[in-house]
Write a protein that holds these residues in place. Sequence first.
Motif, short mmCIF file in Angstrom:
data_model
loop_
_atom_site.label_atom_id
_atom_site.label_comp_id
_atom_site.label_asym_id
_atom_site.label_seq_id
_atom_site.Cartn_x
_atom_site.Cartn_y
_atom_site.Cartn_z
N GLY A 167 -9.91 16.33 27.64
CA GLY A 167 -10.63 16.68 28.86
C GLY A 167 -9.72 17.35 29.88
O GLY A 167 -10.09 18.35 30.50
N ARG A 168 -8.53 16.80 30.07
CA ARG A 168 -7.56 17.40 31.01
C ARG A 168 -7.09 18.75 30.49
O ARG A 168 -6.93 19.70 31.26
N THR A 192 -13.31 24.43 20.99
CA THR A 192 -14.34 23.75 20.22
C THR A 192 -14.35 22.27 20.58
O THR A 192 -13.30 21.64 20.61
N ARG A 193 -15.52 21.75 20.85
CA ARG A 193 -15.63 20.31 21.13
C ARG A 193 -15.71 19.58 19.79
O ARG A 193 -16.54 19.90 18.95
N ARG A 222 -14.67 30.68 27.86
CA ARG A 222 -14.03 29.38 27.65
C ARG A 222 -14.69 28.56 26.56
O ARG A 222 -14.03 27.94 25.74
N GLU A 223 -16.01 28.52 26.52
CA GLU A 223 -16.69 27.72 25.51
C GLU A 223 -16.54 28.32 24.11
O GLU A 223 -16.65 27.61 23.13
N ALA A 224 -16.28 29.62 24.01
CA ALA A 224 -16.04 30.24 22.72
C ALA A 224 -14.60 30.02 22.26
O ALA A 224 -14.31 30.03 21.07
N PRO A 245 -12.59 16.61 5.28
CA PRO A 245 -12.87 18.00 5.62
C PRO A 245 -13.05 18.18 7.12
O PRO A 245 -13.39 17.25 7.83
N TRP A 246 -12.79 19.41 7.60
CA TRP A 246 -12.90 19.70 9.03
C TRP A 246 -14.34 19.55 9.46
O TRP A 246 -15.27 19.99 8.79
N SER A 247 -14.54 18.91 10.60
CA SER A 247 -15.88 18.69 11.11
C SER A 247 -15.83 18.54 12.62
O SER A 247 -14.81 18.14 13.17
N THR A 248 -16.92 18.84 13.29
CA THR A 248 -16.99 18.62 14.73
C THR A 248 -17.71 17.32 15.06
O THR A 248 -18.00 17.05 16.21
#
Length: 104
Positions: free
Chosen positions: A43-44, A71-72, A66-68, A20-23
């Motif tokens: 990162g680049r 997703t990290r 940008r942070e929205a 399943p999708w996860s961060t």
Amino acid sequence: MLLAFAACLLCACASPPKVPWSTSFEPWPEDQLGLPDFVDDRGRFREIFCAISAERGAELPDHREREAALTRVGIEPAGTGAAVGLAPSDANLLGLMVPGVGWE
């Protein structure tokens, strides 16, 4: 028409993904599987995306912070710190889009 409807129903019954999708995925287990055959340049990509967003973001109709927008996932490597060239490209690239099933 009935055949197309049946094909859509079959696609809707596809099995769910095995993972399943996860961060919170762990990094590639190099000690168990050897070195991966890919390069993680997230990162680049973030550096390039942020530079374009800072320069031209307000002009875009779907602009978000940008942070929205990004997703990290897991442990993201740092960027290179290299400058991002925002001048028009001299490569004369051509992009084509080929519509597929369900294209309207």
